[in-house]
Design an enzyme around this catalytic site. Structure first.
Site, PDB file in Angstrom:
ATOM      1  N   GLU A   1      41.826  -0.324 -14.658  1.00 39.02           N
ATOM      2  CA  GLU A   1      43.196   0.075 -14.286  1.00 39.02           C
ATOM      3  C   GLU A   1      43.967  -1.122 -13.726  1.00 39.02           C
ATOM      4  O   GLU A   1      45.180  -1.233 -13.925  1.00 39.02           O
ATOM      5  CB  GLU A   1      43.149   1.250 -13.287  1.00 39.02           C
TER       6      GLU A   1
ATOM      7  N   HIS B   1      38.630  -3.804 -12.144  1.00 42.56           N
ATOM      8  CA  HIS B   1      38.671  -2.445 -12.706  1.00 42.56           C
ATOM      9  C   HIS B   1      39.670  -2.398 -13.860  1.00 42.56           C
ATOM     10  O   HIS B   1      40.716  -3.054 -13.817  1.00 42.56           O
ATOM     11  CB  HIS B   1      39.066  -1.442 -11.610  1.00 42.56           C
TER      12      HIS B   1
ATOM     13  N   ASN C   1      34.674   5.468  -6.395  1.00 43.94           N
ATOM     14  CA  ASN C   1      35.950   4.745  -6.473  1.00 43.94           C
ATOM     15  C   ASN C   1      37.032   5.792  -6.308  1.00 43.94           C
ATOM     16  O   ASN C   1      37.316   6.541  -7.242  1.00 43.94           O
ATOM     17  CB  ASN C   1      36.048   4.035  -7.835  1.00 43.94           C
TER      18      ASN C   1
ATOM     19  N   SER D   1      33.762   8.909 -16.368  1.00 43.08           N
ATOM     20  CA  SER D   1      33.490  10.348 -16.439  1.00 43.08           C
ATOM     21  C   SER D   1      32.029  10.689 -16.167  1.00 43.08           C
ATOM     22  O   SER D   1      31.505  11.656 -16.706  1.00 43.08           O
ATOM     23  CB  SER D   1      33.967  10.926 -17.777  1.00 43.08           C
TER      24      SER D   1
ATOM     25  N   GLU E   1      32.175  -0.063 -17.693  1.00 41.36           N
ATOM     26  CA  GLU E   1      33.074   1.085 -17.739  1.00 41.36           C
ATOM     27  C   GLU E   1      33.901   1.058 -19.026  1.00 41.36           C
ATOM     28  O   GLU E   1      34.937   0.368 -19.090  1.00 41.36           O
ATOM     29  CB  GLU E   1      34.018   1.061 -16.537  1.00 41.36           C
TER      30      GLU E   1
ATOM     31  N   LYS F   1      40.164   5.429  -5.938  1.00 40.51           N
ATOM     32  CA  LYS F   1      41.449   5.076  -6.558  1.00 40.51           C
ATOM     33  C   LYS F   1      42.588   5.345  -5.569  1.00 40.51           C
ATOM     34  O   LYS F   1      42.391   5.190  -4.372  1.00 40.51           O
ATOM     35  CB  LYS F   1      41.611   5.809  -7.892  1.00 40.51           C
TER      36      LYS F   1
ATOM     37  N   GLY G   1      38.276   8.627 -16.619  1.00 40.96           N
ATOM     38  CA  GLY G   1      39.234   9.685 -16.280  1.00 40.96           C
ATOM     39  C   GLY G   1      39.598  10.580 -17.452  1.00 40.96           C
ATOM     40  O   GLY G   1      40.534  11.364 -17.366  1.00 40.96           O
TER      41      GLY G   1
HETATM   42  P1  PGA Z   1      36.100   8.442 -13.630  1.00 41.67           P
HETATM   43  O1  PGA Z   1      36.479   6.961 -13.132  1.00 41.67           O
HETATM   44  O2  PGA Z   1      34.721   8.731 -13.078  1.00 41.67           O
HETATM   45  O3  PGA Z   1      37.160   9.315 -13.040  1.00 41.67           O
HETATM   46  O4  PGA Z   1      36.126   8.413 -15.119  1.00 41.67           O
HETATM   47  C1  PGA Z   1      35.502   5.951 -13.102  1.00 41.67           C
HETATM   48  C2  PGA Z   1      36.134   4.677 -12.621  1.00 41.67           C
HETATM   49  O5  PGA Z   1      37.287   4.418 -12.956  1.00 41.67           O
HETATM   50  O6  PGA Z   1      35.499   3.889 -11.900  1.00 41.67           O
END
Ligand code: PGA
Length: 255
Positions: free
Chosen positions: A100, A98, A13, A216, A170, A15, A176
């Protein structure tokens, strides 16, 4: 539970990262490193990168997805992109729900459900994201909450359509942040999601549904997470922008 019953899938992903030229280069760098993968490999990229990424990935085992779609086919929705538009470009996957999107753009379980239905109707495959915030984990409601998110998101989805849905667990506190769920925590919630799918559609569909972990996941911790019986792959943010790290995760998933 038996991983032989379902596909292992590693999805990047990206982003809001990479302009179209950078995106082309990133896919070209990733392609040879994952060419021998024994799992599905997907990159989900910004809309403006799709043309270049589709061209760069053509003929390889790297599949391409978008990061969201709207639920209407067309109309007065300034700034939005429909599932049909993505399908018309030959995009295969789309991430929906997601955290976010939920946190910064007002998405709810109900709009997530609308988007899932629209994506499936357009012929896209869906990576549906669910997960708890830190306070919800501390309140001890993680499994109920994630089950509820899953049930609402899948409202009106047929057994047949479940073949085109991957669910990504998630935990919001792990995205993140560098804080990863322990492999036991990831497996516990992934299993709860699988049991929810089994409640809705029967055990065979539960067993056949790919449930990823995301938050992460990186080159150092992927092998341990992916060794869990109910962790069928990963949705990778930060580490998906680093070809060598992404490839290490893909090879951990290929075992
Ligand atoms: P990250 O993001 O691996 O940077 O924690 C995962 C995601 O948001 O899908």
């Amino acid at each position: 539970m038996n991983k032989a019953l379902r596909k292992v899938v590693i999805a990047g992903n990206w982003k809001m990262n990479k302009n179209p030229d950078e995106a082309k280069k990133l896919v070209e760098d990733i392609k040879p490193l994952v060419a021998n993968a024994n799992c599905d490999v997907i990159v989900c990229v910004p809309y403006v990168d799709l043309t270049n990424v589709l061209a760069a990935a053509a003929g390889s085992n790297v599949k391409v997805g978008a990061e969201n779609c709207h639920w209407e086919v067309s109309g007065a929705y300034t700034g939005e992109i429909s599932a049909q538009m993505l399908k018309s470009m030959n995009v295969e996957y789309v991430i929906i729900g997601h955290s976010e999107r939920r946190q910064y753009f007002g998405e709810t379980d109900v709009t997530v459900n609308l988007r899932v239905k629209a994506a499936l109707a357009a012929g896209l495959k869906v990576i549906l994201c669910v997960g708890e915030r830190l306070e919800q984990r501390e309140q001890g409601v993680t499994c109920e909450l994630v089950a509820m998110q899953t049930k609402i998101a899948l409202g009106g989805i047929s057994d047949e359509d479940m073949k085109n849905i991957i669910i990504a667990y998630e935990p919001v506190w792990a995205i993140g942040t560098g804080k990863t769920a322990t492999s036991e925590q990831a497996n516990e919630v992934n299993l709860a999601i699988r049991e929810t799918v089994a409640q809705l559609y029967g055990k065979a569909v539960g067993d056949a549904t790919t449930v990823q972990y995301g938050g992460s996941m990186n080159a150092a911790n992927a092998a341990e997470l992916l060794a869990q019986p109910d962790v069928d792959g990963g949705l990778i943010g930060g580490a998906s922008l680093k070809p060598a790290d992404f490839a290490t995760i893909v090879s951990a998933a290929s075992k």
